[in-house]
Design an enzyme around this catalytic site. Sequence first.
Site, mmCIF file in Angstrom:
data_model
loop_
_atom_site.group_PDB
_atom_site.id
_atom_site.type_symbol
_atom_site.label_atom_id
_atom_site.label_comp_id
_atom_site.label_asym_id
_atom_site.label_seq_id
_atom_site.Cartn_x
_atom_site.Cartn_y
_atom_site.Cartn_z
ATOM 1 N N SER A 55 0.844 -1.201 0.000
ATOM 2 C CA SER A 55 0.000 0.000 0.000
ATOM 3 C C SER A 55 0.879 1.251 0.000
ATOM 4 O O SER A 55 0.371 2.353 -0.240
ATOM 5 C CB SER A 55 -0.945 0.004 1.201
ATOM 6 O OG SER A 55 -0.234 -0.247 2.399
ATOM 7 N N LYS A 109 4.915 -11.361 3.176
ATOM 8 C CA LYS A 109 3.478 -11.610 2.980
ATOM 9 C C LYS A 109 3.219 -11.739 1.487
ATOM 10 O O LYS A 109 3.818 -11.012 0.687
ATOM 11 C CB LYS A 109 2.643 -10.478 3.581
ATOM 12 C CG LYS A 109 1.138 -10.634 3.313
ATOM 13 C CD LYS A 109 0.268 -9.770 4.220
ATOM 14 C CE LYS A 109 0.107 -8.341 3.757
ATOM 15 N NZ LYS A 109 -0.492 -8.183 2.422
ATOM 16 N N GLU A 120 -8.851 -9.893 3.987
ATOM 17 C CA GLU A 120 -9.232 -8.510 3.679
ATOM 18 C C GLU A 120 -10.629 -8.468 3.067
ATOM 19 O O GLU A 120 -10.921 -9.193 2.106
ATOM 20 C CB GLU A 120 -8.200 -7.898 2.710
ATOM 21 C CG GLU A 120 -8.528 -6.451 2.347
ATOM 22 C CD GLU A 120 -7.366 -5.707 1.690
ATOM 23 O OE1 GLU A 120 -6.242 -6.264 1.606
ATOM 24 O OE2 GLU A 120 -7.594 -4.563 1.255
HETATM 25 O O1 KIV Z 1 -0.420 -3.427 1.710
HETATM 26 C C1 KIV Z 1 -1.148 -3.362 2.729
HETATM 27 O O2 KIV Z 1 -1.231 -2.337 3.417
HETATM 28 C C2 KIV Z 1 -1.910 -4.555 3.084
HETATM 29 C C3 KIV Z 1 -2.927 -4.413 4.178
HETATM 30 C C4 KIV Z 1 -4.120 -3.709 3.680
HETATM 31 C C5 KIV Z 1 -3.258 -5.719 4.794
HETATM 32 O O3 KIV Z 1 -1.729 -5.579 2.517
#
Ligand code: KIV
Length: 272
Positions: free
Chosen positions: A53, A121, A190
């Site tokens: 993000s 992740k 999410e």
């Molecule tokens: O990139 C991010 O901020 C995320 C969150 C919304 C879980 O993957």
Amino acid sequence: MSTAKKDYKRITVKSLTEMKRAGEKVSMLTAYDFSMAKIVDQAGIDVILVGDSASNVMAGHETTLPITLDHMIYHASSVVRAISRSLVVVDLPFGSYQSDAKEALRSSIRIMKESGGHAVKMEGGSEIKDSIKRILRAGIPVMGHLGLTPQSIYKFGTYTVRAKQEAEAEKLKEDALMLQKLGCFSLVLEKVPAKLAGEVADSLDIPVIGIGAGNQVDGQVLVLHDMLGMDHAFNPRFLRRYEDLNSIMTNAIKQYNDDVKSREFPNENEQY
Ligand code: KIV
């Protein structure tokens, strides 16, 4: 169920499973730079997500797709330098793991070596099974991410709630179980219905961390800039604003501007 908190000096992937067993919720926020990460760490947040993000929040892109592995490593290494307690999880960006397992491993190794992050992740389920296996075999902890997976926005077409239909909900449940079986230490869900998220959390031993997934899960994550109210234009239902930093910062900056223009700043005590 106990809510007593154990005093963790340093959060590890094992601490998160212990928290789930003890009924303690996991707190997670994003951070992308040294200054913010230091505040988040010192405030006692368990997990700092260096999310892709950053592509939206830091670089102003419409989607998370443009951010590169080099950018993620830059953000993550700034965060790692700031923390003393939180676990730092780093998003593998779009294009760094989808083509094959070897590339996924290479990208993860770069993140671990060059940023000092503690885990990666990845968005997706059975489609990326081989890559997850390969990364885990190298001893790199993996957090899964199912439901709304923003790297696939052009496949979905919108950012609306996922898995409302039976077939998609079933696939999500199967994927969640698969991720646990492979050895992922945690899972982000999410924007999925709260009931479904609760069922998934109940069916797994690993902690399920929700964003827009209700409160029957094992922890919560929000984008730091959103919960601090930096951007008034972003208003999804799941977002709770804990501060209105946009107004606070705008007022401070306007005051500074006025003081410079009126020669009020600097005064006698603010000079040498
Ligand atoms: O990139 C991010 O901020 C995320 C969150 C919304 C879980 O993957």
